[in-house]
Design a protein around this motif. Structure first.
Motif, short mmCIF file in Angstrom:
data_model
loop_
_atom_site.label_atom_id
_atom_site.label_comp_id
_atom_site.label_asym_id
_atom_site.label_seq_id
_atom_site.Cartn_x
_atom_site.Cartn_y
_atom_site.Cartn_z
N GLY A 266 0.83 -1.19 0.00
CA GLY A 266 0.00 0.00 0.00
C GLY A 266 0.87 1.24 0.00
N VAL A 267 0.30 2.35 -0.43
CA VAL A 267 1.00 3.63 -0.45
C VAL A 267 0.47 4.48 0.69
CG1 VAL A 267 1.50 5.71 -1.76
CG2 VAL A 267 1.34 3.49 -2.93
N TYR A 268 1.38 5.02 1.49
CA TYR A 268 1.01 5.80 2.68
C TYR A 268 1.70 7.15 2.63
CZ TYR A 268 -0.36 1.15 4.33
OH TYR A 268 -0.93 -0.09 4.44
N ARG A 269 0.98 8.17 3.07
CA ARG A 269 1.54 9.52 3.18
C ARG A 269 1.29 10.04 4.59
NH1 ARG A 269 1.87 12.51 -1.47
NH2 ARG A 269 3.05 13.95 -0.15
N ARG A 270 2.31 10.59 5.20
CA ARG A 270 2.20 11.16 6.54
C ARG A 270 2.49 12.66 6.44
NH1 ARG A 270 5.73 9.51 11.96
NH2 ARG A 270 3.98 9.51 13.41
N LEU A 271 1.45 13.47 6.57
CA LEU A 271 1.59 14.90 6.30
C LEU A 271 1.88 15.70 7.57
CD1 LEU A 271 -1.17 15.37 3.59
CD2 LEU A 271 1.21 14.66 3.35
N PHE A 272 2.70 15.16 8.42
CA PHE A 272 3.17 15.84 9.62
C PHE A 272 4.44 15.14 10.09
CE2 PHE A 272 0.16 12.59 10.89
CZ PHE A 272 0.83 11.91 11.91
N GLU A 273 5.18 15.80 10.97
CA GLU A 273 6.41 15.21 11.52
C GLU A 273 6.17 14.63 12.90
OE1 GLU A 273 9.10 14.75 9.82
OE2 GLU A 273 8.27 15.79 8.08
N LYS A 274 5.41 15.36 13.73
CA LYS A 274 5.09 14.91 15.09
C LYS A 274 3.59 14.97 15.28
CE LYS A 274 9.43 16.68 17.04
NZ LYS A 274 10.03 17.59 18.06
N HIS A 275 3.09 14.11 16.17
CA HIS A 275 1.64 14.04 16.39
C HIS A 275 1.07 15.36 16.92
CE1 HIS A 275 0.95 9.84 15.47
NE2 HIS A 275 2.04 9.54 16.10
N VAL A 276 1.89 16.18 17.53
CA VAL A 276 1.39 17.44 18.08
C VAL A 276 1.26 18.52 17.03
CG1 VAL A 276 2.28 16.96 20.39
CG2 VAL A 276 3.74 18.14 18.73
N ASP A 277 1.79 18.28 15.82
CA ASP A 277 1.72 19.29 14.76
C ASP A 277 0.27 19.56 14.36
OD1 ASP A 277 4.45 19.37 14.72
OD2 ASP A 277 4.68 18.05 12.99
N VAL A 278 -0.08 20.83 14.30
CA VAL A 278 -1.42 21.24 13.85
C VAL A 278 -1.29 21.80 12.44
CG1 VAL A 278 -3.41 22.73 14.28
CG2 VAL A 278 -2.16 21.72 16.20
N ARG A 279 -2.04 21.23 11.52
CA ARG A 279 -1.93 21.61 10.11
C ARG A 279 -3.18 22.34 9.65
NH1 ARG A 279 3.42 21.11 9.49
NH2 ARG A 279 4.16 18.98 9.16
#
Length: 363
Positions: A89-102
């Protein structure tokens, strides 16, 4: 919910995941946006097993916090209703840390960069990790370690400890009680009972501190814990055969990464001061070195996504014998240095002299 959606009963959103699968023809596709909790929490373990075994995760975008107004983050995924464990599967993670607010604009910018935090993962790799968490961001070697390494529970005895049910009654800070009624170095329950002492060292977890320390509390264990035994069923005395044995311990609840510490003989331990025991000092030092390593911390972050570090999660960490053997000397040095630092303060019962005074006298 229990009858109709047994693997998704912990949350309405996961019941909808099961329902979406049921409504999709074999070989068809369903997609959803929801919270990411199902990807790692133990309450959704059966759901993940079923998904990995009978479905195919085609793609996933882990959006993080702030998008769609969710402070817990959100995740969008596309799934084929067909069994394909050997597919990627292809996965994208659009943050570095879980606390990041985007913001939405930030997400759009990151998503437009096709190489940003993009992963391709073999689906069956998830099944090799205890609890089958969807930890796509782990490296291939890290995921493979769970399949090839021995579980930590094979080389150590991991246990939960005592729950007094009334700490105000049974616990004191060590400086609040008489030295004459305190025994700090007993090595067994029999020795403690024959000592005539009332107060014994108590491992209660405590603040973040690696290698050594947090020796602050004593427990009323007079007459082999007679008062606490009489306090049943409110009190729970777990694994008393391990009391007073040397151990490696960690705080069950943390504000961040866990910290593992060596405890010498003489301690009873708390349910929040969960501990592991080995047959030799060498094994204990090697395991302490391993669990405080960056490798173990990343593995633990995968299987323990919250700030609670349970016995079962630590027990499932994959251990390589060579890593344990190589860390013995380093762990011993780190423990000695951490002990010296702890004993420099008056809150240690082995405090002898303020180091500033010694420094002044030498000057």
């Amino acid at each position: 919910m229990k009858d109709q959606y047994p693997t998704g009963k912990a949350d309405l959103m996961t019941a909808f995941m099961i329902r979406a699968q049921e409504l999709t023809v074999h070989g068809g596709t369903w997609a959803m946006i929801n919270l990411p909790s199902w990807m790692s929490l133990k309450s959704f373990e059966d759901l993940r097993h079923d998904l990995i075994e009978n479905q195919r995760i085609v793609s996933m975008v882990h959006l993080g916090r702030g998008v769609f107004g969710s402070d817990f983050g959100s995740v969008a995924f596309v799934i084929d209703n067909v069994s394909a464990k050997s597919s990627r599967g292809v996965y994208r993670r659009l943050f570095e840390k879980h606390v990041d607010v985007r913001s939405v604009s930030t997400i759009e910018a990151l998503f437009s960069d096709s190489s940003y935090n993009r992963y391709e993962v073999l689906q069956e790799d998830f099944a090799a990790i205890p609890g089958s968490p969807i930890v796509y961001w782990l490296s291939e070697k890290m995921r493979g370690a769970f399949a090839t390494g021995r579980p930590l529970s094979d080389v150590a005895n991991l246990r939960q400890g005592l729950a007094t049910a009334d700490n105000n009654r049974f616990l004191r800070l060590w400086w609040e009680v008489s030295d004459n009624r305190t025994a700090l170095t007993c090595t067994s329950r029999e020795e403690a009972a024959s000592s005539g002492a009332r107060w014994f060292p108590y491992n209660k977890g405590g603040e973040f501190r690696k290698w050594y320390g947090n020796h602050e509390y004593v427990l009323n264990w007079e007459h082999d814990g007679a008062e606490i035994v009489d306090f049943k069923p409110r009190s729970v005395i777990r694994n008393p055969g391990t009391y007073f044995s040397p151990s490696v311990s960690w705080s069950k609840i943390s504000s961040g990464a866990p910290a593992f510490r060596a405890y010498p003989a003489g301690f009873i331990y708390d349910v929040a001061g969960t501990s592991m025991f080995t047959t030799t000092d060498r094994e204990r030092a090697g395991l302490l070195s391993f669990v405080n390593s960056q490798v173990a911390l990343e593995q633990l972050a995968a299987v323990a996504p919250t700030l609670n570090y349970e016995v079962g999660q630590v027990a499932g960490l994959p251990v390589a014998d060579a890593a344990v053997d190589n860390g013995v000397v380093r762990a011993a040095i780190a423990v000695d240095e951490a002990k010296e630092d702890w004993d420099d303060f008056e809150t240690s019962w082995e405090f002898a002299r303020n180091p500033l005074v010694s420094l002044f006298e030498r000057g």
